[in-house]
Design a protein around this motif. Structure first.
Motif, PDB file in Angstrom:
ATOM      1  N   PHE A   1      10.824  14.866  -1.683  1.00  0.00           N
ATOM      2  CA  PHE A   1      10.228  14.517  -0.597  1.00  0.00           C
ATOM      3  C   PHE A   1       9.162  15.507  -0.322  1.00  0.00           C
ATOM      4  N   LYS A   2       8.640  15.932  -1.362  1.00  0.00           N
ATOM      5  CA  LYS A   2       7.374  16.802  -1.111  1.00  0.00           C
ATOM      6  C   LYS A   2       6.146  16.000  -0.515  1.00  0.00           C
ATOM      7  N   ASP A   3       5.802  14.974  -0.857  1.00  0.00           N
ATOM      8  CA  ASP A   3       4.859  14.054  -0.405  1.00  0.00           C
ATOM      9  C   ASP A   3       5.144  13.012   0.562  1.00  0.00           C
ATOM     10  N   PHE A   4       6.311  13.195   0.937  1.00  0.00           N
ATOM     11  CA  PHE A   4       6.803  11.951   1.941  1.00  0.00           C
ATOM     12  C   PHE A   4       5.810  11.712   3.136  1.00  0.00           C
TER      13      PHE A   4
ATOM     14  N   LYS B   1       2.753  12.081   3.432  1.00  0.00           N
ATOM     15  CA  LYS B   1       1.500  11.390   2.992  1.00  0.00           C
ATOM     16  C   LYS B   1       1.871   9.930   2.740  1.00  0.00           C
ATOM     17  N   GLU B   2       2.931   9.781   1.846  1.00  0.00           N
ATOM     18  CA  GLU B   2       3.049   8.446   1.531  1.00  0.00           C
ATOM     19  C   GLU B   2       3.566   7.552   2.479  1.00  0.00           C
ATOM     20  N   TYR B   3       4.411   8.147   3.678  1.00  0.00           N
ATOM     21  CA  TYR B   3       4.673   7.336   4.664  1.00  0.00           C
ATOM     22  C   TYR B   3       3.718   7.021   5.751  1.00  0.00           C
ATOM     23  N   ALA B   4       2.617   7.896   5.697  1.00  0.00           N
ATOM     24  CA  ALA B   4       1.532   7.563   6.448  1.00  0.00           C
ATOM     25  C   ALA B   4       0.534   6.361   5.867  1.00  0.00           C
TER      26      ALA B   4
ATOM     27  N   MET C   1      -4.986  -3.045  -0.261  1.00  0.00           N
ATOM     28  CA  MET C   1      -5.007  -2.339   1.273  1.00  0.00           C
ATOM     29  C   MET C   1      -3.820  -2.270   1.879  1.00  0.00           C
ATOM     30  N   GLU C   2      -2.925  -3.438   1.856  1.00  0.00           N
ATOM     31  CA  GLU C   2      -1.906  -3.768   2.961  1.00  0.00           C
ATOM     32  C   GLU C   2      -0.651  -3.243   2.234  1.00  0.00           C
ATOM     33  N   ASN C   3      -0.656  -3.190   0.797  1.00  0.00           N
ATOM     34  CA  ASN C   3       0.579  -2.678   0.240  1.00  0.00           C
ATOM     35  C   ASN C   3       0.635  -1.152  -0.429  1.00  0.00           C
ATOM     36  N   HIS C   4      -0.638  -0.850  -0.361  1.00  0.00           N
ATOM     37  CA  HIS C   4      -0.881   0.335  -1.155  1.00  0.00           C
ATOM     38  C   HIS C   4      -2.008   1.118  -0.417  1.00  0.00           C
ATOM     39  N   ALA C   5      -1.914   1.388   0.810  1.00  0.00           N
ATOM     40  CA  ALA C   5      -3.196   1.964   1.481  1.00  0.00           C
ATOM     41  C   ALA C   5      -3.256   3.444   1.274  1.00  0.00           C
ATOM     42  N   ARG C   6      -3.816   3.569   0.130  1.00  0.00           N
ATOM     43  CA  ARG C   6      -4.099   5.074  -0.213  1.00  0.00           C
ATOM     44  C   ARG C   6      -5.666   5.153  -0.474  1.00  0.00           C
ATOM     45  N   ASP C   7      -6.540   6.047  -0.039  1.00  0.00           N
ATOM     46  CA  ASP C   7      -7.844   6.332  -0.232  1.00  0.00           C
ATOM     47  C   ASP C   7      -8.746   5.214   0.062  1.00  0.00           C
ATOM     48  N   ILE C   8      -8.438   4.634   1.075  1.00  0.00           N
ATOM     49  CA  ILE C   8      -9.333   3.500   1.961  1.00  0.00           C
ATOM     50  C   ILE C   8     -10.299   4.226   2.454  1.00  0.00           C
ATOM     51  N   ARG C   9     -11.650   3.916   2.200  1.00  0.00           N
ATOM     52  CA  ARG C   9     -12.799   4.578   2.854  1.00  0.00           C
ATOM     53  C   ARG C   9     -12.683   4.019   4.372  1.00  0.00           C
ATOM     54  N   LEU C  10     -13.327   4.985   5.093  1.00  0.00           N
ATOM     55  CA  LEU C  10     -13.370   4.524   6.382  1.00  0.00           C
ATOM     56  C   LEU C  10     -14.227   3.399   6.750  1.00  0.00           C
TER      57      LEU C  10
ATOM     58  N   PHE D   1       2.123   3.985   4.044  1.00  0.00           N
ATOM     59  CA  PHE D   1       2.671   2.834   4.265  1.00  0.00           C
ATOM     60  C   PHE D   1       2.491   2.269   5.826  1.00  0.00           C
ATOM     61  N   LYS D   2       2.710   3.252   6.605  1.00  0.00           N
ATOM     62  CA  LYS D   2       2.435   2.790   8.028  1.00  0.00           C
ATOM     63  C   LYS D   2       0.822   2.247   8.107  1.00  0.00           C
ATOM     64  N   LEU D   3      -0.171   2.743   7.544  1.00  0.00           N
ATOM     65  CA  LEU D   3      -1.486   2.030   7.576  1.00  0.00           C
ATOM     66  C   LEU D   3      -1.266   0.735   7.111  1.00  0.00           C
ATOM     67  N   GLY D   4      -0.813   0.519   5.910  1.00  0.00           N
ATOM     68  CA  GLY D   4      -0.796  -0.695   5.207  1.00  0.00           C
ATOM     69  C   GLY D   4      -0.115  -1.788   6.027  1.00  0.00           C
ATOM     70  N   VAL D   5       1.099  -1.584   6.818  1.00  0.00           N
ATOM     71  CA  VAL D   5       1.743  -2.066   7.677  1.00  0.00           C
ATOM     72  C   VAL D   5       0.859  -2.474   8.922  1.00  0.00           C
ATOM     73  N   LEU D   6       0.068  -1.563   9.585  1.00  0.00           N
ATOM     74  CA  LEU D   6      -0.867  -1.709  10.620  1.00  0.00           C
ATOM     75  C   LEU D   6      -1.805  -2.985  10.186  1.00  0.00           C
ATOM     76  N   LEU D   7      -2.422  -2.847   8.978  1.00  0.00           N
ATOM     77  CA  LEU D   7      -3.336  -3.698   8.577  1.00  0.00           C
ATOM     78  C   LEU D   7      -3.050  -5.280   8.561  1.00  0.00           C
ATOM     79  N   LYS D   8      -1.804  -5.170   7.756  1.00  0.00           N
ATOM     80  CA  LYS D   8      -1.306  -6.618   7.619  1.00  0.00           C
ATOM     81  C   LYS D   8      -0.839  -7.045   8.976  1.00  0.00           C
ATOM     82  N   GLN D   9      -0.128  -5.929   9.991  1.00  0.00           N
ATOM     83  CA  GLN D   9       0.138  -6.759  11.358  1.00  0.00           C
ATOM     84  C   GLN D   9      -1.119  -7.234  11.852  1.00  0.00           C
ATOM     85  N   ALA D  10      -2.261  -6.522  12.035  1.00  0.00           N
ATOM     86  CA  ALA D  10      -3.513  -6.804  12.547  1.00  0.00           C
ATOM     87  C   ALA D  10      -4.183  -8.255  12.256  1.00  0.00           C
ATOM     88  N   ARG D  11      -3.870  -8.326  10.888  1.00  0.00           N
ATOM     89  CA  ARG D  11      -4.255  -9.555  10.055  1.00  0.00           C
ATOM     90  C   ARG D  11      -3.425 -10.750  10.551  1.00  0.00           C
TER      91      ARG D  11
END
Length: 91
Positions: A19-22, A24-27, A63-72, A29-39
């Motif tokens: 759970f050391k990176d939990f 970061k990984e959860y954040a 972006m929706e399923n692996h929302a890591r390192d997405i540029r602002l 995941f949430k970002l991807g869910v938010l992107l999918k929901q908005a779409r």
């Protein structure tokens, strides 16, 4: 505390290495869910958003399923493509 939060806390205490990176990984995941929901709320498909961003459906899926390192700037363009504005909060 919710049952889920308590479960995560217990698991993290019992298995700290797993759970050391939990957070970061959860954040991500949430970002991807938010992107999918908005779409979805905009009534758009991944293909629709991809066309608006001049990219591919697979890029939108990543972006929706692996929302890591997405540029602002990419997040801002995605938000605009689905009729939203990006808001960033630092905690």
């Amino acid at each position: 505390m919710s049952d889920l939060k308590q479960f995560i806390k217990n698991c993290a205490q019992q298995h700290p290495d797993e759970f050391k990176d939990f957070d970061k990984e959860y954040a991500a995941f949430k970002l991807g869910v938010l992107l999918k929901q908005a779409r979805s709320e905009a009534g758009l498909t991944q293909e629709d958003v991809a066309a608006r961003l001049k990219t591919t459906k697979s890029a939108i899926s990543r972006m929706e399923n692996h929302a890591r390192d997405i540029r602002l700037s990419t997040l801002e363009r995605f938000a605009a493509a689905v009729g939203r504005q990006l808001s960033v909060t630092l905690k």
